[in-house]
Design a protein around this motif. Sequence first.
Motif: not given
Length: 181
Positions: A1-16, A156-161
């Motif tokens: 689960m932590i890997s998905e939080f990290k992946r989505i968090g990083d994407m949110l940050f890098f996408m601004g 899931n987090l990715f679909d919300a993103l």
Amino acid sequence: MISEFKRIGDMLFFMGLVDASSGNMSTKVKDGIWITKTGKSLYGLKSKDIVKIGFERDVRWNAASSEVELHVNIYKTIDKASAIVHAHSPYTVALSVVYSKIIPIDHEGKLFLKQVDILDIKNWDEAKNAIAQYFNETENKIVIAKGHGVFAFSDNLFDALKLVSALEFSSKIIYLKENIK
């Protein structure tokens, strides 16, 4: 689960879509909610940056995001909500102070978002109930809090993103169109 939080968090940050210390996200599990801790950057999340809480207030809520009650209320109100992403997307927030809703003009936005409402929440303490109530009364999975940010839920987090990202892309296109001279 932590890997998905990290992946989505990083994407949110890098996408601004969030800055170095804004935004939050959570996922609902059978016996509670995993949610980012208050004040933690979504970029480079580690397991210590996420806390598991129950659906009822207890000491663990103190470490959770400052918007923990909002997340809990959405999960309690919307059965199909399994993940929530909250971002401070700059173009979307900018448009939210001018409009009462965002109606995408781009093909993808029209197809996937159609229209996104903007809630003018005067007292932020009311947001914890107003946003959950809005989701309950509509078929929408995304809403904007005027001058603040975007809340989206999905399976899931990715679909919300994806919802948050699509809205920011549509908002940027609207902004650019309005500022072409």
